[in-house]
Scaffold this active site. Structure first.
Site, PDB file in Angstrom:
ATOM      1  N   GLU A 164       0.146  11.398   0.028  1.00 23.46           N
ATOM      2  CA  GLU A 164       1.107  11.738  -0.492  1.00 23.46           C
ATOM      3  C   GLU A 164       0.745  13.172  -1.423  1.00 23.46           C
ATOM      4  O   GLU A 164       1.654  13.486  -1.719  1.00 23.46           O
ATOM      5  CB  GLU A 164       1.629  10.392  -1.542  1.00 23.46           C
ATOM      6  N   HIS A 172      -5.217  10.825   0.654  1.00 23.88           N
ATOM      7  CA  HIS A 172      -4.045  10.489  -0.286  1.00 23.88           C
ATOM      8  C   HIS A 172      -3.231  11.430   0.877  1.00 23.88           C
ATOM      9  O   HIS A 172      -2.625  12.151   0.154  1.00 23.88           O
ATOM     10  CB  HIS A 172      -4.237  10.757  -1.879  1.00 23.88           C
ATOM     11  N   CYS A 229      -5.740   4.454  -0.133  1.00 24.81           N
ATOM     12  CA  CYS A 229      -6.954   4.117  -0.049  1.00 24.81           C
ATOM     13  C   CYS A 229      -7.092   2.886  -1.262  1.00 24.81           C
ATOM     14  O   CYS A 229      -7.570   1.752  -0.297  1.00 24.81           O
ATOM     15  CB  CYS A 229      -6.583   4.981  -1.944  1.00 24.81           C
TER      16      CYS A 229
END
Ligand code: MN
Length: 230
Positions: A207, A205, A103
């Site tokens: 994660e 993202h 990001c």
């Protein structure tokens, strides 16, 4: 042991890390180590010496000063973090350290390497929505992956659904980089630098997605595998 240096978010008197980042790294067998900001070259060099790879995390907007523009559409800025991460990326590139940028991290990566970004995607009339009103675990829009890219190698397909929490994006790509994914409005969603061992930036993202999406998991695995060879 594979040590991944991880950049931190910043509030007035604190630095912090969202849990999802270190959990993804731990799941791949890596040891995440926080890298608090410093504008001293010697400190940044020691950080790079300690780390087998560098993870640039998400966060506030990059000061447009770093790509030669006056503020127009830029929101919150974290100045210490900006100065540090620009130095950190330049050092990591110099040392050919594996680097995974998420990001804001992708934007810092592109600017530190000589590119620039749109300060606000709202200026583009054809832009799709890139700030989802949905949990981060929800894949919101589609990206098309460049065949033959490093990203393609991990995803093994030309299309992927991703989450989206950004109002900025790459404008001019840094020299030596290529676009490895775009949204359907042509917004750059991933970049890489093929002359290096492992330099990959994604605008989404992963994660928040790796536990449910094996392709997002493979990005962290590929990064940690590249770092483990350092
Ligand atoms: Mn997006």
């Amino acid at each position: 042991m594979t040590v991944i240096g991880v950049t931190c978010g910043e509030e007035e008197t604190k630095v912090f890390l969202e849990k999802a980042y270190f959990k993804a790294l731990q799941a791949c067998g890596a040891v995440p180590v926080l890298l608090p900001p410093s504008s001293e070259g010697a400190v940044v060099a020691r950080y790079c010496g300690l780390s087998n790879g560098i993870l640039l995390t998400g966060g506030a907007d990059l000061d447009p000063f770093y790509f030669g523009e006056e503020p127009r559409g830029t929101r919150r800025i974290t100045p210490e973090r900006d100065a540090f991460e620009i130095l950190l990326v330049q050092k990591a590139l110099e040392l050919n350290k594996p680097l995974f940028a998420i990001c804001r991290g992708l934007q810092v990566l592109n600017v530190a390497a000589g590119g620039d970004i749109y300060q606000d995607l709202a200026v583009l009339p054809e832009a799709l929505d890139h700030w989802q009103r949905a949990p981060a675990t929800h894949s919101f829009h589609r990206v098309e992956i460049t065949p033959g890219s490093l990203l393609f190698r991990f995803c093994g397909q030309e299309s992927l659904r991703v989450n989206s929490f950004h109002h900025q994006a790459v404008k001019h790509l840094a020299p030596g980089f290529l676009v490895s994914a775009r949204a359907l409005d042509r917004t750059v969603e991933a970049i890489e630098a093929p002359l290096y061992k492992f330099i990959l930036g994604v605008q989404w993202h992963p994660e928040a997605l790796w536990e449910q999406d094996k392709y997002q998991h493979s990005l962290f695995q590929g990064f940690v595998a590249a770092a483990s060879e350092m």
